[in-house]
Design a protein around this motif. Sequence first.
Motif, PDB file in Angstrom:
ATOM      1  N   GLN A   1     -26.659 -65.300  22.063  1.00  0.00           N
ATOM      2  CA  GLN A   1     -25.558 -65.121  21.109  1.00  0.00           C
ATOM      3  C   GLN A   1     -25.246 -66.394  20.334  1.00  0.00           C
ATOM      4  OE1 GLN A   1     -22.648 -63.375  23.685  1.00  0.00           O
ATOM      5  NE2 GLN A   1     -23.341 -61.295  23.224  1.00  0.00           N
ATOM      6  N   LEU A   2     -25.850 -67.517  20.727  1.00  0.00           N
ATOM      7  CA  LEU A   2     -25.682 -68.744  19.936  1.00  0.00           C
ATOM      8  C   LEU A   2     -26.438 -68.544  18.631  1.00  0.00           C
ATOM      9  CD1 LEU A   2     -26.347 -71.372  22.756  1.00  0.00           C
ATOM     10  CD2 LEU A   2     -24.126 -70.643  21.835  1.00  0.00           C
ATOM     11  N   THR A   3     -25.846 -69.004  17.527  1.00  0.00           N
ATOM     12  CA  THR A   3     -26.495 -68.718  16.234  1.00  0.00           C
ATOM     13  C   THR A   3     -26.444 -69.912  15.287  1.00  0.00           C
ATOM     14  OG1 THR A   3     -24.447 -67.959  15.218  1.00  0.00           O
ATOM     15  CG2 THR A   3     -25.797 -66.275  16.269  1.00  0.00           C
ATOM     16  N   THR A   4     -27.341 -69.890  14.326  1.00  0.00           N
ATOM     17  CA  THR A   4     -27.181 -70.676  13.097  1.00  0.00           C
ATOM     18  C   THR A   4     -26.879 -69.641  12.014  1.00  0.00           C
ATOM     19  OG1 THR A   4     -29.433 -70.496  12.245  1.00  0.00           O
ATOM     20  CG2 THR A   4     -29.040 -72.215  13.870  1.00  0.00           C
ATOM     21  N   SER A   5     -26.678 -70.106  10.793  1.00  0.00           N
ATOM     22  CA  SER A   5     -26.420 -69.153   9.708  1.00  0.00           C
ATOM     23  C   SER A   5     -27.665 -68.311   9.431  1.00  0.00           C
ATOM     24  CB  SER A   5     -25.998 -69.898   8.445  1.00  0.00           C
ATOM     25  OG  SER A   5     -27.033 -70.779   8.053  1.00  0.00           O
ATOM     26  N   ASP A   6     -28.811 -68.709  10.039  1.00  0.00           N
ATOM     27  CA  ASP A   6     -30.069 -68.000   9.763  1.00  0.00           C
ATOM     28  C   ASP A   6     -30.459 -67.023  10.879  1.00  0.00           C
ATOM     29  OD1 ASP A   6     -32.324 -67.674   8.005  1.00  0.00           O
ATOM     30  OD2 ASP A   6     -33.531 -68.720   9.508  1.00  0.00           O
ATOM     31  N   GLY A   7     -29.703 -67.002  11.950  1.00  0.00           N
ATOM     32  CA  GLY A   7     -30.063 -66.037  12.996  1.00  0.00           C
ATOM     33  C   GLY A   7     -29.707 -66.528  14.388  1.00  0.00           C
ATOM     34  N   GLU A   8     -29.922 -65.638  15.362  1.00  0.00           N
ATOM     35  CA  GLU A   8     -29.593 -65.947  16.753  1.00  0.00           C
ATOM     36  C   GLU A   8     -30.720 -66.728  17.421  1.00  0.00           C
ATOM     37  OE1 GLU A   8     -29.145 -61.994  18.200  1.00  0.00           O
ATOM     38  OE2 GLU A   8     -27.058 -61.838  17.527  1.00  0.00           O
ATOM     39  N   VAL A   9     -30.325 -67.487  18.434  1.00  0.00           N
ATOM     40  CA  VAL A   9     -31.311 -68.175  19.277  1.00  0.00           C
ATOM     41  C   VAL A   9     -32.249 -67.114  19.875  1.00  0.00           C
ATOM     42  CG1 VAL A   9     -31.536 -69.418  21.469  1.00  0.00           C
ATOM     43  CG2 VAL A   9     -29.807 -70.131  19.806  1.00  0.00           C
ATOM     44  N   LEU A  10     -33.537 -67.433  19.911  1.00  0.00           N
ATOM     45  CA  LEU A  10     -34.512 -66.499  20.471  1.00  0.00           C
ATOM     46  C   LEU A  10     -34.884 -66.953  21.879  1.00  0.00           C
ATOM     47  CD1 LEU A  10     -36.811 -66.100  17.334  1.00  0.00           C
ATOM     48  CD2 LEU A  10     -35.154 -64.440  18.221  1.00  0.00           C
TER      49      LEU A  10
ATOM     50  N   TYR B   1     -39.689 -80.131  14.360  1.00  0.00           N
ATOM     51  CA  TYR B   1     -38.996 -79.568  15.525  1.00  0.00           C
ATOM     52  C   TYR B   1     -38.412 -80.668  16.392  1.00  0.00           C
ATOM     53  CZ  TYR B   1     -41.197 -75.204  14.282  1.00  0.00           C
ATOM     54  OH  TYR B   1     -41.574 -74.089  13.581  1.00  0.00           O
ATOM     55  N   HIS B   2     -37.286 -80.359  17.002  1.00  0.00           N
ATOM     56  CA  HIS B   2     -36.772 -81.149  18.110  1.00  0.00           C
ATOM     57  C   HIS B   2     -37.141 -80.373  19.377  1.00  0.00           C
ATOM     58  CE1 HIS B   2     -33.586 -83.079  15.272  1.00  0.00           C
ATOM     59  NE2 HIS B   2     -34.803 -83.556  15.074  1.00  0.00           N
ATOM     60  N   VAL B   3     -37.581 -81.098  20.372  1.00  0.00           N
ATOM     61  CA  VAL B   3     -38.154 -80.444  21.545  1.00  0.00           C
ATOM     62  C   VAL B   3     -37.489 -80.948  22.820  1.00  0.00           C
ATOM     63  CG1 VAL B   3     -40.286 -80.118  22.865  1.00  0.00           C
ATOM     64  CG2 VAL B   3     -40.382 -80.225  20.378  1.00  0.00           C
ATOM     65  N   GLY B   4     -37.179 -80.028  23.711  1.00  0.00           N
ATOM     66  CA  GLY B   4     -36.668 -80.406  25.023  1.00  0.00           C
ATOM     67  C   GLY B   4     -37.397 -79.635  26.101  1.00  0.00           C
ATOM     68  N   VAL B   5     -37.547 -80.246  27.265  1.00  0.00           N
ATOM     69  CA  VAL B   5     -38.116 -79.537  28.414  1.00  0.00           C
ATOM     70  C   VAL B   5     -37.172 -79.761  29.596  1.00  0.00           C
ATOM     71  CG1 VAL B   5     -40.092 -79.239  29.944  1.00  0.00           C
ATOM     72  CG2 VAL B   5     -40.468 -79.950  27.569  1.00  0.00           C
TER      73      VAL B   5
ATOM     74  N   PRO C   1     -33.300 -70.813  13.615  1.00  0.00           N
ATOM     75  CA  PRO C   1     -32.740 -70.790  14.974  1.00  0.00           C
ATOM     76  C   PRO C   1     -33.703 -71.339  16.037  1.00  0.00           C
ATOM     77  CG  PRO C   1     -32.399 -68.703  13.861  1.00  0.00           C
ATOM     78  CD  PRO C   1     -33.330 -69.489  12.989  1.00  0.00           C
ATOM     79  N   PRO C   2     -33.145 -71.994  17.034  1.00  0.00           N
ATOM     80  CA  PRO C   2     -33.969 -72.512  18.131  1.00  0.00           C
ATOM     81  C   PRO C   2     -34.679 -71.388  18.891  1.00  0.00           C
ATOM     82  CG  PRO C   2     -31.787 -73.501  18.193  1.00  0.00           C
ATOM     83  CD  PRO C   2     -31.735 -72.418  17.160  1.00  0.00           C
ATOM     84  N   ILE C   3     -35.813 -71.743  19.464  1.00  0.00           N
ATOM     85  CA  ILE C   3     -36.549 -70.824  20.328  1.00  0.00           C
ATOM     86  C   ILE C   3     -36.548 -71.419  21.738  1.00  0.00           C
ATOM     87  CG2 ILE C   3     -38.806 -69.769  20.823  1.00  0.00           C
ATOM     88  CD1 ILE C   3     -39.361 -69.747  17.822  1.00  0.00           C
TER      89      ILE C   3
ATOM     90  N   PHE D   1     -37.187 -76.349  19.761  1.00  0.00           N
ATOM     91  CA  PHE D   1     -37.823 -75.631  20.871  1.00  0.00           C
ATOM     92  C   PHE D   1     -37.272 -76.182  22.168  1.00  0.00           C
ATOM     93  CE2 PHE D   1     -41.230 -73.839  18.309  1.00  0.00           C
ATOM     94  CZ  PHE D   1     -41.567 -72.707  19.032  1.00  0.00           C
ATOM     95  N   LEU D   2     -36.787 -75.306  23.009  1.00  0.00           N
ATOM     96  CA  LEU D   2     -36.341 -75.749  24.323  1.00  0.00           C
ATOM     97  C   LEU D   2     -37.134 -74.979  25.370  1.00  0.00           C
ATOM     98  CD1 LEU D   2     -34.385 -77.538  25.893  1.00  0.00           C
ATOM     99  CD2 LEU D   2     -32.654 -75.751  25.673  1.00  0.00           C
ATOM    100  N   PHE D   3     -37.871 -75.713  26.187  1.00  0.00           N
ATOM    101  CA  PHE D   3     -38.684 -75.093  27.234  1.00  0.00           C
ATOM    102  C   PHE D   3     -37.972 -75.261  28.574  1.00  0.00           C
ATOM    103  CE2 PHE D   3     -41.584 -76.527  23.905  1.00  0.00           C
ATOM    104  CZ  PHE D   3     -42.303 -75.364  23.655  1.00  0.00           C
ATOM    105  N   LEU D   4     -37.921 -74.177  29.336  1.00  0.00           N
ATOM    106  CA  LEU D   4     -37.341 -74.227  30.681  1.00  0.00           C
ATOM    107  C   LEU D   4     -38.485 -73.949  31.646  1.00  0.00           C
ATOM    108  CD1 LEU D   4     -34.191 -71.979  29.995  1.00  0.00           C
ATOM    109  CD2 LEU D   4     -34.460 -74.428  29.577  1.00  0.00           C
TER     110      LEU D   4
END
Lengths: 260, 283
Positions: free
Chosen positions: B191-200, B66-70, B161-163, B15-18
């Motif tokens: 458009q950044l992806t893992t094999s499981d889907g795109e970043v949301l 989860y790995h988390v960034g703010v 994929p990261p959110i 999870f990356l929060f902006l």
Amino acid sequence: MRVSAHAFWLPKDGNLDEEYEDAFQPNPIEAEPAAPCLRYAIADGSSEGLLSGEWARMVTRTWCANPSTRQLADIDAAWLETVCAEWSGWLESYRRGREERGRPLRWYEEPGLERGAFSTLLGITLAHGGARWYAAAVGDSCLFQIRGDEMMVAFPLQRAADFTNSPLLIGSRRERNRGVLESVRRISGEWQGGDRFYLATDALAAWFLREAEAGGSPWRQLRELAAAHPNPSFDEWVRALRQAGHLRNDDVTLIELSIT
Amino acid sequence: MAYTAEVSRTNPSCFLFLIDQSGSMQDIMDPATKRTKAQFVADAINRLLQNLVIRCAKAEGVRDYYHVGVIGYGAQVGPAFGGKLAGQELIPIGQVADTPARIDERAKKVDDGAGGLVDQKIRFPIWFEPVANGGTPMCEAFTGAARILRGWLGQHPDSFPPIVVNITDGEATDTGNDPDRLPGLAQSLKQLTTSDGEVLLFNLHVSSHGGSPIEFPDAEAGLPDQYARLLFGMSSLLPEYLQRAARQEEYRITADTRGFIYNADMVAVIRFLDIGTRPSNLR
């Protein structure tokens, strides 16, 4: 009636044995028990929640021991009241124990303990007189009765598609159990010598039903595994199924009851 | 590309929060309560982190699902955690759980199980205080987010994929008057992806424009202003797994629904996460 009983369990891949949150009873299981009336139960503690494994163990233990349900296997108000009361006593001593160990509850544990723990329950009573069996279930742990090479009963779910990620479960707090007693499913039937019963938690039960729907005989594989008991082939077999994507990665519990 | 990867300690997600900490965040949102946008943002991020930690909590510990960034953006752009976590871009959720800046205590009336109410002490962890300072370098924040996520994706190519959750009033000041710049950066992020889907990418729009809160709309029509329309257009369409989870919570969801919220709570997103069996008793 002679019953030969085996239990198998394995935590989810990536989890430790002590993180296993299913339960079975009796535990340890007696291979050839002798009694006029035998009771077995499995439970699947909800992975979302705290102390779910402890709750699943208490649910199976009290259900198998509860005198009010000794004859007819049932999940009823009296038992539910008993087990919720026992849990609140246990939880108090757990809280005290944490303080005494210098590890009081952290802020993030409180909401989960407040909501309580949740678990499925599937129990079966095998009665000697009249060759009857009685079962009751809340949630998606399943019972299968096999005679010869035929599945006689699948209970409470009949199809692999019936599994969801949010079943109604037995909660450790009374106020969370609205609708639970109304959701109890009950069934009874006759047993014959040679019959086998399988009690399985959801991941394995879903695999079992999928195989059966595809025309397979999953009970044969389980029979072979049980016959090889207690070698570690069950663990290897489960891991291989998970690896191949045929079995959801979840705690797995299986009891096989074989009647002669 | 199905958003089906299992989230576990060996295969965590991100999870990356902006969070917008610009000067415009000192605007009053609600004249009745005098609550500022900055207070709304601080509450939103604290509640999101609190709920994410609780979803990962087991007895005596938090599982690092989860790995988390703010990332804060305002007078500066950069990692916004303070104290022991200062300067770190992504940290395991367990460390977030253990290091709030402070823990507030409030009393809450709860059901006593016998038809009455009792006071119960609830502890609220606080990681972020309201901040309102400087411009709104949202483009720079998106560029930074893409850099951080590229690093993480290199190490977790098969993870769920990261959110990215962006909390803002939408008034970016570093677009260089190019109306396509911010949507372009949002597009690159998605458009950044893992094999499981795109970043949301989800956007929580904090506005002093008023009007009713809006949750998970499926069209621009009815959105209150140009900033809401911009953020809505940048937000990811809900993938099927999120559509299902949202419908279970009785949101009205269509194939065009996007991860956009206007002046409301985004904690529902945390409830939608699939971290195992969730009893229906809890709905």
